[in-house]
Design a protein around this motif. Sequence first.
Motif, PDB file in Angstrom:
ATOM      1  N   SER A 114       0.828  -1.201   0.000  1.00 22.08           N
ATOM      2  CA  SER A 114       0.000   0.000   0.000  1.00 22.08           C
ATOM      3  C   SER A 114       0.865   1.255   0.000  1.00 22.08           C
ATOM      4  O   SER A 114       0.562   2.234  -0.695  1.00 22.08           O
ATOM      5  CB  SER A 114      -0.920  -0.021   1.219  1.00 22.08           C
ATOM      6  N   GLN A 115       1.950   1.229   0.766  1.00 20.72           N
ATOM      7  CA  GLN A 115       2.831   2.386   0.817  1.00 20.72           C
ATOM      8  C   GLN A 115       3.620   2.565  -0.478  1.00 20.72           C
ATOM      9  O   GLN A 115       3.975   3.688  -0.845  1.00 20.72           O
ATOM     10  CB  GLN A 115       3.799   2.243   2.006  1.00 20.72           C
ATOM     11  N   LEU A 116       3.886   1.461  -1.191  1.00 23.72           N
ATOM     12  CA  LEU A 116       4.581   1.568  -2.470  1.00 23.72           C
ATOM     13  C   LEU A 116       3.689   2.173  -3.548  1.00 23.72           C
ATOM     14  O   LEU A 116       4.180   2.764  -4.511  1.00 23.72           O
ATOM     15  CB  LEU A 116       5.065   0.183  -2.920  1.00 23.72           C
ATOM     16  N   GLY A 117       2.378   2.024  -3.390  1.00 25.25           N
ATOM     17  CA  GLY A 117       1.454   2.661  -4.317  1.00 25.25           C
ATOM     18  C   GLY A 117       1.054   1.772  -5.482  1.00 25.25           C
ATOM     19  O   GLY A 117       1.638   0.709  -5.734  1.00 25.25           O
ATOM     20  N   GLU A 118       0.020   2.212  -6.218  1.00 25.68           N
ATOM     21  CA  GLU A 118      -0.552   1.435  -7.319  1.00 25.68           C
ATOM     22  C   GLU A 118       0.439   1.227  -8.457  1.00 25.68           C
ATOM     23  O   GLU A 118       0.454   0.194  -9.111  1.00 25.68           O
ATOM     24  CB  GLU A 118      -1.812   2.150  -7.831  1.00 25.68           C
ATOM     25  N   GLN A 119       1.298   2.226  -8.715  1.00 22.95           N
ATOM     26  CA  GLN A 119       2.215   2.153  -9.840  1.00 22.95           C
ATOM     27  C   GLN A 119       3.577   1.594  -9.457  1.00 22.95           C
ATOM     28  O   GLN A 119       4.586   1.915 -10.082  1.00 22.95           O
ATOM     29  CB  GLN A 119       2.374   3.550 -10.465  1.00 22.95           C
ATOM     30  N   ARG A 120       3.611   0.777  -8.445  1.00 23.62           N
ATOM     31  CA  ARG A 120       4.882   0.237  -7.970  1.00 23.62           C
ATOM     32  C   ARG A 120       5.507  -0.699  -9.005  1.00 23.62           C
ATOM     33  O   ARG A 120       4.826  -1.342  -9.792  1.00 23.62           O
ATOM     34  CB  ARG A 120       4.678  -0.526  -6.663  1.00 23.62           C
ATOM     35  N   SER A 121       6.843  -0.741  -8.953  1.00 25.53           N
ATOM     36  CA  SER A 121       7.589  -1.647  -9.819  1.00 25.53           C
ATOM     37  C   SER A 121       8.030  -2.898  -9.069  1.00 25.53           C
ATOM     38  O   SER A 121       8.331  -3.920  -9.683  1.00 25.53           O
ATOM     39  CB  SER A 121       8.831  -0.944 -10.388  1.00 25.53           C
ATOM     40  N   PHE A 122       8.122  -2.762  -7.729  1.00 27.28           N
ATOM     41  CA  PHE A 122       8.463  -3.891  -6.880  1.00 27.28           C
ATOM     42  C   PHE A 122       7.339  -4.105  -5.883  1.00 27.28           C
ATOM     43  O   PHE A 122       6.576  -3.189  -5.564  1.00 27.28           O
ATOM     44  CB  PHE A 122       9.788  -3.656  -6.141  1.00 27.28           C
ATOM     45  N   GLU A 123       7.231  -5.326  -5.394  1.00 24.52           N
ATOM     46  CA  GLU A 123       6.130  -5.651  -4.507  1.00 24.52           C
ATOM     47  C   GLU A 123       6.605  -6.636  -3.443  1.00 24.52           C
ATOM     48  O   GLU A 123       7.455  -7.492  -3.689  1.00 24.52           O
ATOM     49  CB  GLU A 123       4.982  -6.267  -5.305  1.00 24.52           C
ATOM     50  N   ALA A 124       6.055  -6.459  -2.259  1.00 20.81           N
ATOM     51  CA  ALA A 124       6.333  -7.395  -1.175  1.00 20.81           C
ATOM     52  C   ALA A 124       5.499  -8.649  -1.376  1.00 20.81           C
ATOM     53  O   ALA A 124       4.371  -8.594  -1.847  1.00 20.81           O
ATOM     54  CB  ALA A 124       6.018  -6.758   0.171  1.00 20.81           C
ATOM     55  N   TYR A 125       6.059  -9.800  -1.043  1.00 17.72           N
ATOM     56  CA  TYR A 125       5.318 -11.055  -1.180  1.00 17.72           C
ATOM     57  C   TYR A 125       5.853 -12.055  -0.155  1.00 17.72           C
ATOM     58  O   TYR A 125       6.867 -11.824   0.513  1.00 17.72           O
ATOM     59  CB  TYR A 125       5.454 -11.616  -2.588  1.00 17.72           C
ATOM     60  N   ARG A 126       5.163 -13.153  -0.028  1.00 14.61           N
ATOM     61  CA  ARG A 126       5.550 -14.201   0.920  1.00 14.61           C
ATOM     62  C   ARG A 126       6.485 -15.193   0.226  1.00 14.61           C
ATOM     63  O   ARG A 126       6.103 -15.897  -0.698  1.00 14.61           O
ATOM     64  CB  ARG A 126       4.314 -14.932   1.437  1.00 14.61           C
ATOM     65  N   GLU A 127       7.702 -15.225   0.707  1.00 13.46           N
ATOM     66  CA  GLU A 127       8.690 -16.158   0.183  1.00 13.46           C
ATOM     67  C   GLU A 127       8.400 -17.541   0.766  1.00 13.46           C
ATOM     68  O   GLU A 127       7.947 -17.667   1.896  1.00 13.46           O
ATOM     69  CB  GLU A 127      10.100 -15.692   0.568  1.00 13.46           C
ATOM     70  N   PRO A 128       8.604 -18.616  -0.022  1.00  8.94           N
ATOM     71  CA  PRO A 128       8.459 -19.956   0.558  1.00  8.94           C
ATOM     72  C   PRO A 128       9.267 -20.083   1.845  1.00  8.94           C
ATOM     73  O   PRO A 128      10.420 -19.675   1.917  1.00  8.94           O
ATOM     74  CB  PRO A 128       9.013 -20.864  -0.547  1.00  8.94           C
ATOM     75  N   GLY A 129       8.649 -20.629   2.856  1.00  9.57           N
ATOM     76  CA  GLY A 129       9.276 -20.683   4.161  1.00  9.57           C
ATOM     77  C   GLY A 129       8.747 -19.604   5.078  1.00  9.57           C
ATOM     78  O   GLY A 129       9.134 -19.523   6.243  1.00  9.57           O
ATOM     79  N   GLY A 130       7.864 -18.735   4.537  1.00  9.75           N
ATOM     80  CA  GLY A 130       7.220 -17.731   5.362  1.00  9.75           C
ATOM     81  C   GLY A 130       8.077 -16.535   5.663  1.00  9.75           C
ATOM     82  O   GLY A 130       8.046 -16.000   6.779  1.00  9.75           O
ATOM     83  N   LYS A 131       8.869 -16.075   4.692  1.00  2.00           N
ATOM     84  CA  LYS A 131       9.694 -14.891   4.897  1.00  2.00           C
ATOM     85  C   LYS A 131       9.192 -13.747   4.038  1.00  2.00           C
ATOM     86  O   LYS A 131       8.619 -13.942   2.969  1.00  2.00           O
ATOM     87  CB  LYS A 131      11.154 -15.191   4.567  1.00  2.00           C
ATOM     88  N   LEU A 132       9.430 -12.539   4.544  1.00  2.65           N
ATOM     89  CA  LEU A 132       9.095 -11.345   3.787  1.00  2.65           C
ATOM     90  C   LEU A 132      10.139 -11.150   2.697  1.00  2.65           C
ATOM     91  O   LEU A 132      11.342 -11.225   2.949  1.00  2.65           O
ATOM     92  CB  LEU A 132       9.072 -10.128   4.716  1.00  2.65           C
TER      93      LEU A 132
END
Length: 578
Positions: free
Chosen positions: A286-304
Amino acid sequence: MATAQNRLSTGNKVNSALDNPSNWFTAKGLTNRSGDLNALMDSMANGIQTLKAADNGLSAMTKTLESMQSTLRQARQDKSFNTESLPLAKIDANDPALGKLTLSGGAVGTPLDIDLIKTAKGDSKVATSSYAAPLPAAKASYKADSGMAALTGAEAAAAVNLSLKFGDGPVLPINIASSPGRTTTELRDEIQAIVDASPDYAGKIAFKQGAPGAYSFETIDTIDGEFVIGGTSHDRIFGDSAGPTQFPLSVTGSNGSHDFTINGTKIKVDTTTGADLDTAIASINSQLGEQRSFEAYREPGGKLALRAIVDDAGSLQIGGADAKMFGTPTNGIVAGTNGDLTFARSVDDLVTVINTHASLQGKVRASNDKGKLRLENQSTQDLTIGGKNSTTGKLDGTTGTSTVKGNAVRTGLADQFNELRDQLDKLADDASFNGINLLRGDKLAVTFNETGTSSIDIQTENGDTINSANLGVPTSLEPKQLDSDVTIDQLLADMKIALNQVRSQASTFGSNLSIVQNRQDFTKAMIDTLENGAGNLTLADMNEEAANLLALQTRQQLSSNSLSLASQADQSVLQLLR
C-alpha cells in the motif's frame, strides 16, 4: 355378294382359317406378338414415370444440398464474434496462483490458465528478509540492559570509562572521575548529563536506573537505532564477573517500528501494520502505491521478500535504518541477490502468449485494444474469463469471472442446416411412383420383349437408400461444430462429396430413363410393323370389294330387270291370245 358384304363389314378378306389358312395363321402370330408387346408398353410407361419421380426427388435434393452448402459458406464467412476488453491491473504477487487468466467454456472446454506474470533473467535483484514470519515483535524499549546485580556504592564511586554509539551517530565518550561517597543514583544522573550535553543524542537516549544500581540505555519515543557500548567499565556496569563476552557489545534498540526505503520510497511497519507477515505485506504494498515496480510477497518458508512485477523495474535498492533485515548493507544500500525476476506481462505479451498457444488457436483470439487486453470468443458457446476483479473490472488474477457470449449467427445457421437436412430425407421418402421409390433402394424391373429375354433392372448403387446418413451429411449439426473454420471447411468438403453422389445418381437414372424411352419408341414402331404385316395378310381392299359388290348388285339388278321384261312380254302374248 354375301362374301363381298362380309369382307366390307369385317374389313378383312381372311376372316378364318377357311378363307386362307396360311395367311390366317401367319397374321394371327403377328397379331399375338403385337398384343404381347402392347401389354409391355404399360410397364415401360410406368417405369418412365417412376424414373421421372426419382429424378424429381434427386433434383430437389440437389437444390437442398446446394442450400446446405450455402449455409456452411455463410457460417465460414461470418466473423461476428463477441469480445470483451479488459484493462490490466498490477498483479498481486501474493496471490497463491501468482495471477492467472483462466479461460473455460466456449471452444476451450476444460479451464486453461494463462500466467499474468512471467519469469526472466535480468539485472534487477530480489531481496528476502532475514526475518521469518511473523515479523519480530516491535518493542518500545529494546535496550542494552544491565546483566548483573545492582552496583554497590563503592562501585558507583569508582571512575567510569564508557563509550556510546547509537545508530549512525558519533561515538560519545563517557568518562567520569571517581567520587568518594557517590551513590548509584548520582552516577545515573552524571551519565545522563553527559548524554544530554551531546547534540547527537540529547532527547534520543535515556540512561535509566531500574532497581538501585541496575542500568539501561533506552531509546526515547520514536527514535530507532543500534547501541554500541564500549570502554573498560562496560563489564562493571553492564556485565558480570564472567567478563564482557557474556553479553554482546552491540544491541539493537527499537522504537516499535521497522523503517526502511525501497528505491527511495519510505516504508514504515509498526506493531499494528507488522503484527503478522500478511498484514506487513499489505501495508508495504500500500505504501509503495498502485504504480509500484516492486512488490512485497511471501517467500516460501514464510519470509518477507521483495520482487519485481514489471519488466522495466530496474535494480532493487533498499536503504534506511532497518535495511539490514533484507541483507548486508553496501554503502548504505541493500540489494538482494541476482536471480529470476517475476514481473507482470504487458498486454502485448499476453496477446502473443494467447495467440501462439496451441490449445487456443481458432478458439480465442487476443488483441491490444488501446492498452486493454481484448479477447474474442471464436465459438458459438459462451466463454468464461476468470481472473477478473469483480469490483474494479480489471484483470488481476483474482477470483472474479465474466462471460463472453457465443456467435449467435453461426448458431442460427446450424439450426437452418438441420432443417434443410430434415427436408433432404423427406424428399427421398416422397419420391415414389406406383409404390416404387428408387431413392429408398427399391428395384425397378422393366421387360422389353415378349419372351422376357430383354429387360433392365434399375436401382441405386448397391441398393443403398439416398438419404443424409448414406450421403455423409451430419445427422445433427451442433453449433459448436461451426466454431472452427477448419471444421466448416471439412463439412463443406463432405457436402461436395454428397452433392457429387446425388448428381452421379441423377445421371445414372437419366441414362436409364433414356434407355426405357428408346425401347418404348422402338416397341411402338414394332407394334405398328407387326399390325401392318398382319393387316397385309388379312385385310381386304375396301375399294376393290366395294366395286365388286357394286358390280354384283348391278348384275343382280340387270337380271331382275331382264326377268321383269321377259315376264311383261309373256303377259303381252297372253293378252293377245284372249
